[in-house]
Design a protein around this motif. Structure first.
Motif, short mmCIF file in Angstrom:
data_model
loop_
_atom_site.label_atom_id
_atom_site.label_comp_id
_atom_site.label_asym_id
_atom_site.label_seq_id
_atom_site.Cartn_x
_atom_site.Cartn_y
_atom_site.Cartn_z
N ARG A 13 93.02 -12.26 8.69
CA ARG A 13 92.46 -10.90 8.99
C ARG A 13 92.90 -10.26 10.20
NH1 ARG A 13 87.07 -14.75 7.82
NH2 ARG A 13 86.08 -11.99 7.59
N LYS A 19 87.24 -7.90 16.73
CA LYS A 19 86.55 -9.38 16.80
C LYS A 19 86.94 -9.67 17.49
CE LYS A 19 83.92 -9.09 12.03
NZ LYS A 19 83.76 -9.81 10.84
N GLY A 22 87.04 -8.30 21.13
CA GLY A 22 85.85 -7.59 22.06
C GLY A 22 85.39 -6.43 21.76
N TYR A 26 79.15 -4.38 17.43
CA TYR A 26 77.63 -4.68 16.62
C TYR A 26 76.40 -4.18 16.88
CZ TYR A 26 81.33 -8.68 15.79
OH TYR A 26 81.61 -9.66 15.52
N GLY A 480 80.90 -10.66 7.64
CA GLY A 480 82.28 -11.88 8.28
C GLY A 480 82.55 -12.90 7.11
N GLY B 37 82.48 -6.80 24.99
CA GLY B 37 82.85 -8.95 24.50
C GLY B 37 81.92 -10.13 24.79
N LYS B 39 78.89 -11.47 25.09
CA LYS B 39 77.87 -11.24 23.97
C LYS B 39 76.56 -11.79 23.83
CE LYS B 39 79.19 -8.52 20.34
NZ LYS B 39 80.08 -7.86 21.18
N VAL B 100 88.05 -16.92 12.82
CA VAL B 100 86.98 -15.87 13.13
C VAL B 100 86.64 -15.23 11.93
CG1 VAL B 100 88.44 -14.04 13.70
CG2 VAL B 100 86.48 -13.55 14.08
N GLN B 101 84.63 -15.41 11.83
CA GLN B 101 84.30 -15.13 10.42
C GLN B 101 83.33 -13.66 10.83
OE1 GLN B 101 82.85 -17.13 8.00
NE2 GLN B 101 84.69 -19.02 7.37
N CYS B 102 82.10 -13.85 11.02
CA CYS B 102 81.46 -12.88 12.12
C CYS B 102 81.92 -12.52 13.44
CB CYS B 102 80.12 -12.86 11.48
SG CYS B 102 79.62 -13.66 13.10
N GLY B 103 82.42 -13.22 13.69
CA GLY B 103 83.13 -12.53 14.84
C GLY B 103 82.51 -12.59 16.20
N PHE B 104 81.09 -12.83 16.03
CA PHE B 104 79.99 -12.85 16.89
C PHE B 104 80.08 -13.79 18.33
CE2 PHE B 104 75.93 -12.72 19.40
CZ PHE B 104 75.74 -10.77 19.77
N THR B 106 83.20 -16.01 18.53
CA THR B 106 84.50 -15.32 19.13
C THR B 106 84.72 -14.65 20.81
OG1 THR B 106 84.52 -14.94 16.57
CG2 THR B 106 86.66 -15.00 17.80
N SER B 107 84.74 -14.29 20.91
CA SER B 107 84.63 -14.09 22.37
C SER B 107 84.56 -14.99 23.31
CB SER B 107 83.86 -12.67 23.16
OG SER B 107 83.84 -11.52 21.83
N CYS B 137 78.57 -21.61 16.40
CA CYS B 137 79.40 -20.14 15.45
C CYS B 137 78.63 -21.19 14.33
CB CYS B 137 80.90 -21.15 14.74
SG CYS B 137 81.03 -20.58 13.68
N ARG B 138 78.09 -20.13 13.81
CA ARG B 138 77.46 -19.78 12.19
C ARG B 138 77.76 -19.53 10.73
NH1 ARG B 138 72.96 -23.52 10.87
NH2 ARG B 138 71.51 -23.11 9.87
N CYS B 139 79.29 -20.05 11.08
CA CYS B 139 80.03 -19.03 9.80
C CYS B 139 81.16 -20.14 9.80
CB CYS B 139 80.40 -17.74 10.20
SG CYS B 139 79.57 -16.58 10.62
N THR B 140 81.70 -20.89 10.92
CA THR B 140 82.91 -21.42 9.92
C THR B 140 82.89 -22.83 10.38
OG1 THR B 140 83.85 -21.86 12.62
CG2 THR B 140 83.91 -19.67 11.81
#
Ligand code: FES
Ligand code: FES
Lengths: 795, 160
Positions: A13, A19, A22, A26, A480, B37, B39, B100-104, B106-107, B137-140
């Protein structure tokens, strides 16, 4: 299709590098000059009459720029059934009812202002149980409908009724029947990025709306309708996505906070941001709705299903959003998961004073599949047939037309069941009852779009610039799932470029063409099909330019050489090799004659051809750009809820081994195999990411997740009390990717966004039954429920 | 509002923040230093999206009072790539392995992982999972995150 260069590869990706540094912006990070911050005051009661709202103290608080209540905004109804107003001024019907809103120069001041708003309520009798709410003497949640006509019942005017074949005949043909009741509860989507938006009007009253919606065009439509209903007909709205921190269904409807934000921006003439706290995310966002199913099934002596009859009652909450239409998806597993000739399914949505509900990954499918797959195991046992064998007997097959009129084209269900069986070592492990057990569940889901609206189309624009860079404007959104990578792989493949040559713009109504939304696992399929079609046109344009320009390029090269070297003799070239577009091809950004790919003169960079075509002179210059609008050959459901709404369907089977601690009731997932017929994996690594993530949410749905409501109030609005699985809750998911290829899918692909979640919970329930002989019929399957059932069994 | 002056090292630079003493480190990083970065996923220490490293330890900056940062060294996701823009092995590995998916998350996830690898460059899967147990993490489903951290460990060990 064996010589694919990019499709089918685990392209990283890289396109989303921001992502990991940082830098991705968003909604939390979006700041506009002069921006104000909006906050919302919610109801103190589940059901009450508002006697008085006094906002005078808030209005004079320094830093406050606007205070809105139902009394100073247009009295206009919104929502799916237009059963609520943006701010409530007469009656509140749930704790999340929005009563007032403030815009201020800082979030802290806005918060402080909320505290200064005084609301007097007179409590009304409330009802929190849909069954109670259906009774004649139950308190009415709504007294009039959108047109002002009196309402006499809490049952929604959405009769979900599906009938096919003849249930009585099916019953007569049955050697075995089972009947049971199962239930599911509220769960929160738990996007890690909380909800929010930024609204800004210009002085023409045109709105730019930074929204996390996954349906930018439908969202725009709803907002335009709202603006028109408040006297702003004809104003334009541009909806733009920031980077979105997860969606999982939450972004399908335009939420009330979004209308509030727009009103605050309109009132203050400033950009306004609303950003939810985690607590609001739990208290004021519509979760997945709970349902109770009564399900009855029968089969003949050979184990062939004879009928399936189910009734569902859904707690709609106080208002209607996309939760109330989940039965339109429930009908799919109810009628079409496995071959069953006679089907009856009725669903009743009931207003209560609970929080209202919306969509979540899988829509109504996880709830309904929990019912169907629990019942399948019960019936298999009744008939004395191994549950895997029972599923194989009844499996869907290519060429089937289901009672719902779904046309099953590619179908890998048999492979899915068999591979799960084999991986689990099913025959060895099943039926031992020593605290360990195996179970499975399967699924059917839309995987080739879902014609929920008249247009299920997807528009895509592909343009190539003079540097050989491709810009793709994709009408969908990315929350995502990785679409920018997937689409760039498909575009690169179709055009003969590399994925790194492609940039994506998604989620912008100002730039992109219509798309029905990134929901229903449709983006890869729809956008992929649009991409393939747009790229065909673009490629044709490039090849036509090549036919014109390659000879010019070659000849001008010769002229130059001659100037420098008078002895140079122009080689005798066969220009017919490149005289027609169909003689040419593109690979690695090079155009070349198919008959001689390494031709020393005719192999030329695409960028050079485009450059030469662009800089020709008056009236002759050309650009390379094409759009495609793909709208699949599918149908909307008719009044009987029948119709082939998707171009193809996803099938899958989840097989699970659990260990149950009979002393504590604790359930541990030892193995989880998720077999999915995906058509073709465009990117196996990203695809597995979808399966891992979905299976994990499914495991949480099965075992731990539950919004606890007490008299309408959410009692666990935080991650300490709401148990989302953490990295320490190991669920050893192993995806099994089955790729039969789908003839309608782009490069053979089908959708895979939601399926992984769907059969996980029933597979767990079935495995627990195999392990300890108790069937838990309500989600989540907590240790308390397991212990209680074990105790009951010992009696 | 009364402000305090807090001096510390932020991503290698000496900085001073003039902020109300009630501010958290997260608020200071996001609003005073305009870093995007770290969040806020919950603001109450339950999700890990705000994770940064303070004197070598991963902390939830959303509940870390700014006065306590005085004299300390703070590293955020913005400070882990080389000055020439070369990504940190963790950043590379998260991209390569779909961590990483949505990335929120990730940091925060990467910062927790960094704190772990800085002390233990060859962790077991269990140690990795413990290291990121506070990062939701909700995505991965965490699988590819764990794999990314394993790969990053390998990259770091190779370099040494
Ligand atoms: S934002 Fe700090 S732990 Fe969630
Ligand atoms: S990648 Fe979305 S929350 Fe982790």
């Amino acid at each position: 299709m064996s010589n694919l260069l990019y499709v089918g590869k685990g392209t990283p990706r890289t396109i989303e590098v921001d992502k990991v540094t940082g830098r991705a912006i968003y909604i939390n990070d979006l700041k506009l000059p002069g921006m104000l911050y909006g906050k919302i005051l919610y109801s103190d009661y589940a059901h009450a009459r508002i006697k008085k709202i006094d906002a005078s103290k808030a209005e004079v608080l320094p830093g406050v720029r606007a205070v809105l209540t139902g009394h100073n905004i247009p009295d206009v109804r919104v929502g799916f059934l237009r059963d609520q107003t943006v701010l409530k001024k007469d009656i509140v019907r749930q704790f999340r009812d929005e009563v007032a809103a403030v815009a201020a120069i800082s979030p802290e001041i806005a918060e402080e202002a909320l505290d200064l708003i005084e609301v007097e309520y007179e409590e009304l009798p409330a009802v929190f149980d849909p069954i109670e709410a259906m009774k004649e003497d139950a308190p009415l949640i709504h007294e009039v409908d959108a047109r002002g006509k009196p309402i006499r019942t809490n049952i929604l005017p959405l009769p979900w009724k599906f009938y096919a074949g003849d249930i009585e005949q099916g019953r007569k043909n049955s050697a075995y029947t089972v009947k049971d009741t199962v239930s599911t509860t509220w769960v929160n989507q738990c996007c890690m990025g909380t909800s929010g938006c930024v609204a800004e009007f210009d002085m023409n009253n045109d709105l730019t709306f930074h929204s996390q919606t996954n349906v930018v065009f439908l969202g725009k439509q709803r907002i335009m309708e709202y603006l028109s209903s408040i006297g702003m007909r004809g104003r334009n709205v541009r909806v733009i996505n920031p980077v979105v921190g997860g969606s999982f269904g939450t972004k399908l409807d335009t939420d009330i906070y979004e209308f509030i934000c727009i009103l605050l921006a309109l009132r203050t003439r400033k950009p306004v941001k609303i950003l939810f706290s985690r607590e609001e995310e739990f208290r004021a966002l519509p979760p997945r709705q709970p349902a109770v199913f009564t399900i009855e099934q029968g089969c003949d002596k050979e184990g062939r299903l004879t009928f399936r009859k189910a009734e569902a009652i859904l707690d709609n909450g106080a208002y209607t959003s996309w939760g109330a239409t989940t039965p339109s998806v429930m009908v799919m597993p109810m009628s079409s998961l496995y071959r069953v000739p006679n089907v009856s399914f009725e669903a009743t949505c009931v207003y209560t004073n609970n929080i209202y509900c919306q969509a979540m990954r899988g829509y109504g499918n996880p709830q309904a599949t929990f019912a169907v797959e629990s019942s399948m195991d019960e019936l298999a046992e009744e008939a004395g047939i191994d549950p895997a064998e029972f599923r194989l007997i009844n499996r869907n097959q290519s060429g089937d037309v289901t009672p719902m009129r779904l046309k099953i084209t590619s179908c890998g269900l048999e492979d899915c069941i068999n591979s799960v069986k084999q991986k689990l070592n099913w025959s060895e492990k099943r039926g031992k009852r020593k605290g360990k057990g195996v179970g499975m569940g399967s699924l059917i889901h839309v995987a080739g779009g879902a014609r929920v609206y008249k247009s299920d189309g997807h528009g895509m624009i592909v343009k190539v610039d003079q540097n050989g860079h491709i810009d793709v404007l994709d009408g969908g959104t990315d929350q995502g799932q990785g679409s920018p990578t997937i689409i760039s792989q498909m575009v690169a493949e179709a055009l003969g470029f590399r994925p790194e040559d492609v940039s994506l713009t998604l989620g912008d109504t100002g730039l992109c063409l219509w798309d029905a939304g990134t929901h229903a696992s449709r983006h890869t399929f729809m956008a992929g099909n649009a991409a393939v079609r747009a790229c065909e046109k673009v490629k044709q344009q490039i090849l036509e330019l090549a036919v014109e320009n390659i000879p010019k390029v070659v000849k001008s090269g010769f002229r130059r050489k001659k100037r420098n070297d008078p002895d140079f003799v122009e080689p005798d070239l066969d220009y017919t090799l490149i005289s027609k577009p169909e003689y040419l091809d593109i690979k690695d950004r090079m155009v070349f004659p198919k008959s001689d790919p390494e031709h020393p003169f005719f192999r030329i960079e695409v960028s050079q051809i485009i450059r030469d075509a662009l800089h020709v002179g008056t009236g002759e210059s050309k650009v390379v750009m094409a759009e495609a609008f793909y709208d699949p050959p599918t149908e909307m459901l008719d009044r009987e809820l029948k119709g082939n709404l998707s171009c193809t369907y996803a099938f899958g089977t989840t097989g699970i081994e659990v260990e149950v601690d009979e002393k504590t009731g604790e359930v541990k997932i030892l193995q989880l195999f998720a077999a999915h017929d995906v058509g073709k994996a465009i990117n196996p690594i990203l695809l597995k990411g979808q399966i891992y993530g979905a299976a994990y949410i499914g495991a949480g749905y099965g075992l731990t997740e539950e919004m606890k409501l007490e008299n309408g109030r959410v009692m666990n609005p935080n991650f300490l009390d709401y148990k989302m699985l953490t990295a320490k809750d190991v669920v050893p998911v192993e995806p099994i990717v089955i790729e039969p290829g789908d003839e309608d899918g782009p490069f053979g692909a089908k959708g895979i966004g939601e399926p992984g979640l769907v059969p996980t919970a029933p597979a767990i329930a079935n495995a627990i039954y195999d392990a300890v002989g108790v069937r838990i019929k309500s989600l989540p399957i907590t240790p308390e429920k397991v212990l209680a059932a074990l105790k009951e069994k010992r009696k | 509002m009364k402000k305090v002056s807090i001096s510390f090292t932020l991503n290698g630079d000496k900085v001073t923040a003039e902020v109300p003493p009630s501010w958290t480190l997260l608020k200071t990083l996001r609003e005073y230093f305009e870093l995007t970065g770290p969040k806020e996923g919950c603001g109450t220490g339950e999700c890990g999206a705000c994770t940064v490293i303070v004197d070598g330890k991963a902390v939830n900056s959303c509940i870390f009072p700014i006065p306590e940062v005085e004299g300390k060294s703070v590293t955020t996701i913005e400070g882990i790539a080389s000055k020439d823009g070369t990504l940190h092995p963790l950043q590379k590995a998260f991209i390569e392995n779909n961590g990483v998916q949505c990335g929120f998350c990730t940091s925060g996830m990467i910062m927790s992982a960094k704190a772990l690898l800085d002390h233990n460059p060859d962790p077991t899967e269990d140690e990795i999972r413990t290291g990121i147990a506070g990062n939701l993490c909700r995505c991965t489903g965490y699988v590819q995150i764990v794999a990314s951290i394993e790969k990053a460990g390998e990259l770091i060990r190779q370099k040494k």
